[in-house]
Write a protein that holds these residues in place. Structure first.
Motif, mmCIF file in Angstrom:
data_model
loop_
_atom_site.group_PDB
_atom_site.id
_atom_site.type_symbol
_atom_site.label_atom_id
_atom_site.label_comp_id
_atom_site.label_asym_id
_atom_site.label_seq_id
_atom_site.Cartn_x
_atom_site.Cartn_y
_atom_site.Cartn_z
ATOM 1 N N GLU A 175 0.833 -1.208 0.000
ATOM 2 C CA GLU A 175 0.000 0.000 0.000
ATOM 3 C C GLU A 175 0.866 1.256 0.000
ATOM 4 O O GLU A 175 0.562 2.242 -0.687
ATOM 5 N N ASP A 176 1.957 1.234 0.785
ATOM 6 C CA ASP A 176 2.860 2.386 0.801
ATOM 7 C C ASP A 176 3.515 2.587 -0.567
ATOM 8 O O ASP A 176 3.670 3.731 -1.033
ATOM 9 N N GLU A 195 2.317 1.826 -3.411
ATOM 10 C CA GLU A 195 1.330 2.366 -4.354
ATOM 11 C C GLU A 195 1.258 3.885 -4.248
ATOM 12 O O GLU A 195 1.170 4.586 -5.267
ATOM 13 N N GLN A 196 1.326 4.400 -3.005
ATOM 14 C CA GLN A 196 1.317 5.853 -2.825
ATOM 15 C C GLN A 196 2.603 6.482 -3.360
ATOM 16 O O GLN A 196 2.577 7.565 -3.959
ATOM 17 N N GLU A 197 3.723 5.802 -3.159
ATOM 18 C CA GLU A 197 4.998 6.334 -3.634
ATOM 19 C C GLU A 197 5.050 6.387 -5.161
ATOM 20 O O GLU A 197 5.659 7.301 -5.740
ATOM 21 N N VAL A 219 2.633 7.021 -7.176
ATOM 22 C CA VAL A 219 1.879 8.184 -7.645
ATOM 23 C C VAL A 219 2.608 9.480 -7.296
ATOM 24 O O VAL A 219 2.692 10.404 -8.117
ATOM 25 N N ALA A 220 3.153 9.538 -6.068
ATOM 26 C CA ALA A 220 3.758 10.794 -5.606
ATOM 27 C C ALA A 220 5.197 10.961 -6.091
ATOM 28 O O ALA A 220 5.550 12.001 -6.650
ATOM 29 N N HIS A 221 6.024 9.954 -5.864
ATOM 30 C CA HIS A 221 7.453 10.069 -6.185
ATOM 31 C C HIS A 221 7.955 8.757 -6.796
ATOM 32 O O HIS A 221 8.589 7.946 -6.106
ATOM 33 N N LEU A 238 1.191 -3.136 -9.698
ATOM 34 C CA LEU A 238 1.961 -1.956 -9.303
ATOM 35 C C LEU A 238 3.131 -1.717 -10.248
ATOM 36 O O LEU A 238 3.468 -0.563 -10.554
ATOM 37 N N TYR A 277 3.621 1.545 -12.289
ATOM 38 C CA TYR A 277 4.848 2.349 -12.289
ATOM 39 C C TYR A 277 5.284 2.662 -13.723
ATOM 40 O O TYR A 277 5.642 3.802 -14.041
#
Length: 321
Positions: free
Chosen positions: A163-164, A166-168, A170-172, A245, A249
């Motif tokens: 889950e972390d 997946e957020q990374e 999108v963000a960085h 994922l 990416y």
């Protein structure tokens, strides 16, 4: 480890307990072996317990697919347990061979490396010797449950990390994230392969239990089978998540690259007519419009600025910017 039902006590030792076990018809013996000379180990297992030589040979191999084999007086189950080193890392796949021989009054285990599952069961029986009273088949199922619980612990630990990531993404999005996901995908593929074997083994035990495993153990077999199936389903689910994922990416990276290429293309499109005008007026001809005019330089700059402005407005209207 020798259990005497009369006194409900456990004695631990080496090979001398085998002789004591033979002389006591109601005693139950657990012999755990690891890192022994192969020939001496094979001789003891065959001579002392009457185990089949081919089964012993499979148990001693460093690599062999999990299997279930039935003999007239014992059952041979070969599983892959998580190695002790797997508990020291975030998510790493290292397996060892755990061979189990289930007989009438004996339970023999052989593992190719340190096994936390066997250590946990060994300690639990020392704390509560009455666990031996259920018989060797109950010990085998209990060890199988402990082993599969370690798989589930490893898999459930991975869920919040995915889950972390997946957020990374999108963000960085970074190359390190992609490398980590590829590593997870590789390990999960190995998890799936091992757990498919395990599910088949306990499905076979559940559908047709051998005589060495008592009929009342059906609920314990089903419990181990359900946990194996759940671990297999989780491994498959997380494998697909990791694959998605990775695809995500790549899509995000491609989208960012397309945006960069689009900006560069727009810049190129704006400067092409400007470069054309600059190239024309850079020619060494005397008869050129506005060449002798005092305002010619400013007129040309104005025309070039107007062209750039019109193109920028056009691109913004089409939402290319």
């Amino acid at each position: 480890m020798l259990y005497r039902p009369a006194t409900r006590q456990i004695a631990t030792g080496a090979e001398e307990l085998v002789d004591a076990w033979r002389q006591e018809p109601d005693a139950i013996l657990w012999a755990d072996l690891s890192d022994n000379p192969p020939q001496a180990e094979r001789g003891m297992l065959v001579d002392s317990f009457g185990l089949h030589p081919l089964a012993v040979q499979d148990a001693q191999r460093s690599r062999h697919p999990p299997k279930l084999e039935l003999f007239s007086d014992h059952v041979f189950i070969l599983l892959k347990g998580l190695g002790a080193a797997s508990a020291q890392t975030h998510f790493e796949f290292e397996t060892i061979q755990i061979a189990m021989f289930i007989g009438d009054r004996y339970f023999v285990t052989r593992h190719s490396g340190p096994s936390l599952s066997i250590d946990r069961l060994w300690q639990a029986l020392q704390d509560e010797p009455s666990g031996f009273a259920a018989g060797s088949d109950a010990l085998a199922l209990r060890l199988s449950r402990i082993s599969i619980d370690r798989y589930l612990e490893r898999l459930l630990m991975l869920e919040p990390r995915l889950e972390d990531l997946e957020q990374e993404i999108v963000a960085h999005p970074r190359d390190e994230v992609l490398a980590e996901l590829i590593g997870y995908k590789t390990n999960l593929r190995k998890f799936r392969r091992v757990l498919v074997y395990h599910v088949q083994i306990f499905q076979e035990l559940l559908s047709d239990p051998p005589p060495q495993i008592h009929a009342e153990r059906v609920h314990e077999i089903r419990d181990v089978y359900e946990h194996q199936e759940r671990a297999s389903s989780l491994a498959t689910l997380y494998y697909e998540v990791a694959s998605d994922l990775i695809d995500g990416y790549i899509s995000v990276a491609s989208h960012r690259l397309n945006n960069i290429i689009r900006v560069l293309t727009i810049i190129t499109a704006i400067f092409v007519p400007l470069s054309f005008l600059a190239g024309v007026y850079g020619m060494n001809f005397e008869n050129m419009p506005e060449l002798k005019s005092r305002a010619g330089y400013f007129v040309l700059l104005g025309v070039m600025g107007a062209i750039a402005t019109v193109l920028l407005l056009l691109f913004r209207k089409r939402r290319w910017l």
